[in-house]
Design a protein around this motif. Structure first.
Motif, PDB file in Angstrom:
ATOM      1  N   PRO A   1       0.830  -1.213   0.000  1.00  0.00           N
ATOM      2  CA  PRO A   1       0.000   0.000   0.000  1.00  0.00           C
ATOM      3  C   PRO A   1       0.862   1.259   0.000  1.00  0.00           C
ATOM      4  O   PRO A   1       1.961   1.286   0.572  1.00  0.00           O
ATOM      5  N   SER A   2       0.352   2.298  -0.615  1.00  0.00           N
ATOM      6  CA  SER A   2       1.078   3.567  -0.681  1.00  0.00           C
ATOM      7  C   SER A   2       1.073   4.254   0.679  1.00  0.00           C
ATOM      8  O   SER A   2       0.324   3.876   1.595  1.00  0.00           O
ATOM      9  N   GLU A   3       1.890   5.284   0.804  1.00  0.00           N
ATOM     10  CA  GLU A   3       1.918   6.074   2.029  1.00  0.00           C
ATOM     11  C   GLU A   3       0.527   6.633   2.332  1.00  0.00           C
ATOM     12  O   GLU A   3       0.064   6.595   3.481  1.00  0.00           O
ATOM     13  N   HIS A   4      -0.152   7.150   1.312  1.00  0.00           N
ATOM     14  CA  HIS A   4      -1.494   7.715   1.484  1.00  0.00           C
ATOM     15  C   HIS A   4      -2.482   6.634   1.938  1.00  0.00           C
ATOM     16  O   HIS A   4      -3.313   6.872   2.835  1.00  0.00           O
ATOM     17  N   GLN A   5      -2.395   5.441   1.343  1.00  0.00           N
ATOM     18  CA  GLN A   5      -3.293   4.355   1.734  1.00  0.00           C
ATOM     19  C   GLN A   5      -3.061   3.916   3.177  1.00  0.00           C
ATOM     20  O   GLN A   5      -3.997   3.603   3.902  1.00  0.00           O
ATOM     21  N   LEU A   6      -1.797   3.897   3.614  1.00  0.00           N
ATOM     22  CA  LEU A   6      -1.483   3.502   4.985  1.00  0.00           C
ATOM     23  C   LEU A   6      -1.960   4.553   5.987  1.00  0.00           C
ATOM     24  O   LEU A   6      -2.436   4.207   7.079  1.00  0.00           O
ATOM     25  N   VAL A   7      -1.833   5.822   5.616  1.00  0.00           N
ATOM     26  CA  VAL A   7      -2.351   6.890   6.477  1.00  0.00           C
ATOM     27  C   VAL A   7      -3.844   6.683   6.715  1.00  0.00           C
ATOM     28  O   VAL A   7      -4.341   6.759   7.841  1.00  0.00           O
ATOM     29  N   SER A   8      -4.564   6.390   5.635  1.00  0.00           N
ATOM     30  CA  SER A   8      -6.016   6.206   5.722  1.00  0.00           C
ATOM     31  C   SER A   8      -6.369   4.932   6.491  1.00  0.00           C
ATOM     32  O   SER A   8      -7.253   4.931   7.353  1.00  0.00           O
ATOM     33  N   ALA A   9      -5.685   3.819   6.188  1.00  0.00           N
ATOM     34  CA  ALA A   9      -6.033   2.524   6.794  1.00  0.00           C
ATOM     35  C   ALA A   9      -5.695   2.461   8.270  1.00  0.00           C
ATOM     36  O   ALA A   9      -6.418   1.847   9.061  1.00  0.00           O
ATOM     37  N   LEU A  10      -4.571   3.088   8.676  1.00  0.00           N
ATOM     38  CA  LEU A  10      -4.109   2.964  10.055  1.00  0.00           C
ATOM     39  C   LEU A  10      -4.489   4.159  10.931  1.00  0.00           C
ATOM     40  O   LEU A  10      -4.296   4.120  12.152  1.00  0.00           O
ATOM     41  N   GLY A  11      -4.992   5.223  10.302  1.00  0.00           N
ATOM     42  CA  GLY A  11      -5.398   6.384  11.083  1.00  0.00           C
ATOM     43  C   GLY A  11      -4.238   7.120  11.720  1.00  0.00           C
ATOM     44  O   GLY A  11      -4.378   7.666  12.825  1.00  0.00           O
ATOM     45  N   LEU A  12      -3.092   7.135  11.042  1.00  0.00           N
ATOM     46  CA  LEU A  12      -1.895   7.785  11.572  1.00  0.00           C
ATOM     47  C   LEU A  12      -1.510   8.979  10.702  1.00  0.00           C
ATOM     48  O   LEU A  12      -2.001   9.140   9.588  1.00  0.00           O
ATOM     49  N   SER A  13      -0.608   9.789  11.206  1.00  0.00           N
ATOM     50  CA  SER A  13      -0.150  10.949  10.437  1.00  0.00           C
ATOM     51  C   SER A  13       0.781  10.506   9.316  1.00  0.00           C
ATOM     52  O   SER A  13       1.411   9.439   9.385  1.00  0.00           O
ATOM     53  N   ARG A  14       0.860  11.339   8.312  1.00  0.00           N
ATOM     54  CA  ARG A  14       1.767  11.051   7.196  1.00  0.00           C
ATOM     55  C   ARG A  14       3.213  11.010   7.687  1.00  0.00           C
ATOM     56  O   ARG A  14       4.020  10.219   7.194  1.00  0.00           O
ATOM     57  N   MET A  15       3.548  11.843   8.666  1.00  0.00           N
ATOM     58  CA  MET A  15       4.912  11.876   9.197  1.00  0.00           C
ATOM     59  C   MET A  15       5.280  10.529   9.839  1.00  0.00           C
ATOM     60  O   MET A  15       6.384  10.017   9.659  1.00  0.00           O
ATOM     61  N   THR A  16       4.325   9.944  10.566  1.00  0.00           N
ATOM     62  CA  THR A  16       4.569   8.656  11.220  1.00  0.00           C
ATOM     63  C   THR A  16       4.769   7.549  10.191  1.00  0.00           C
ATOM     64  O   THR A  16       5.707   6.741  10.294  1.00  0.00           O
ATOM     65  N   ILE A  17       3.910   7.494   9.195  1.00  0.00           N
ATOM     66  CA  ILE A  17       4.032   6.473   8.149  1.00  0.00           C
ATOM     67  C   ILE A  17       5.326   6.659   7.377  1.00  0.00           C
ATOM     68  O   ILE A  17       6.043   5.683   7.075  1.00  0.00           O
TER      69      ILE A  17
END
Length: 259
Positions: A49-65
């Protein structure tokens, strides 16, 4: 391969199972991705999954991902291709640090195909050679420059100087059929070896032969091998850092002997 949507769901479920108290969020992201890669659940070369998809799926900030993916990239588990996506990285070729082994055998042992590209095999003056090799060989040494491939990827540039007295027919050998190491071990069986390892950047010619970029770090292994008390060869083995690792193991007996 597992579809990206399935991977995304698996990551979300496993991330939630870890719980916020177990570790910082970026470490939990790394843990669930690492588990999928190391278990073989996600195949080498598979897109994640892309960075954007992981942000959405995990509910975390883009910085964390981004931190999690960046550290996994540095650790060699994933690779990020600009404008393309994030993928499971292919495993690095491995060679022994505490042993002197044939690279062709190591590659085949891991289920891959070995072949070589012979750049040169010739006689050269020994003036610039290792002093001990120069003393053993006399005025000339034999030199071979060979690129070793794992499948279609160059993983080692072998620049070897050989004592003609130990291997008088070295220049006549076909090193596309047999490696220098294998041949030398036949005519002058190895009884002692020495490794010195350092991190370097390759020069322009070396980078061209290994097909790497200007800033690609490399591992350089300086290897000397003896047969009985005779120094047989001195080799410089250059490996692209992104494609190779050195590994070894030892126990209490070895540690006592090495003191």
């Amino acid at each position: 391969m597992v579809p990206i949507t399935v991977v995304e769901s698996e990551l979300a479920a496993q991330f939630q199972q870890l719980g916020p108290a177990s570790a910082p969020a970026y470490e939990r992201v790394k843990k669930v991705i690492s588990a999928g890669v190391r278990s073989g659940r996600w195949a080498h070369g598979q897109q994640l999954p892309s960075e954007h998809q992981l942000v959405s799926a995990l509910g975390l900030s883009r910085m964390t991902i981004n931190r999690a993916l960046r550290e996994l990239t540095h650790e060699g588990l994933i690779e990020r291709r600009a404008g393309v996506g994030t993928f499971v990285a292919a495993p690095k070729a491995a060679s022994a640090l505490l042993q002197v082994r044939n690279i062709a055998d190591d590659i085949r042992r891991h289920g891959h195909r070995h072949h070589t590209e012979v750049v040169l095999v010739r006689e050269e003056p020994s003036d610039a050679a290792d002093p001990e090799l120069r003393a053993a060989a006399g005025p000339v040494v034999y030199r071979s420059l060979i690129v070793h491939f794992e499948d279609d990827t160059p993983i080692q540039l072998e620049d070897r100087l050989v004592n003609p007295a130990a291997a008088p027919h070295y220049l006549d050998r076909d090193f596309t059929r047999q490696t220098p190491h294998a041949y030398l071990n036949e005519v002058a069986p190895l009884t002692r070896g020495e490794h010195i390892v350092e991190a370097v950047l390759g020069d322009a010619a070396q980078r061209r032969l290994l097909r790497i970029g200007r800033h690609e770090p490399c591992l350089l292994v300086r290897r000397r091998t003896w047969s009985r008390d005779v120094l047989v060869s001195v080799a410089r083995l250059l490996h692209p850092g992104s494609r190779h690792r050195l590994e070894g193991s030892f126990g209490a007996d070895w540690a006592l002997d090495a003191r």
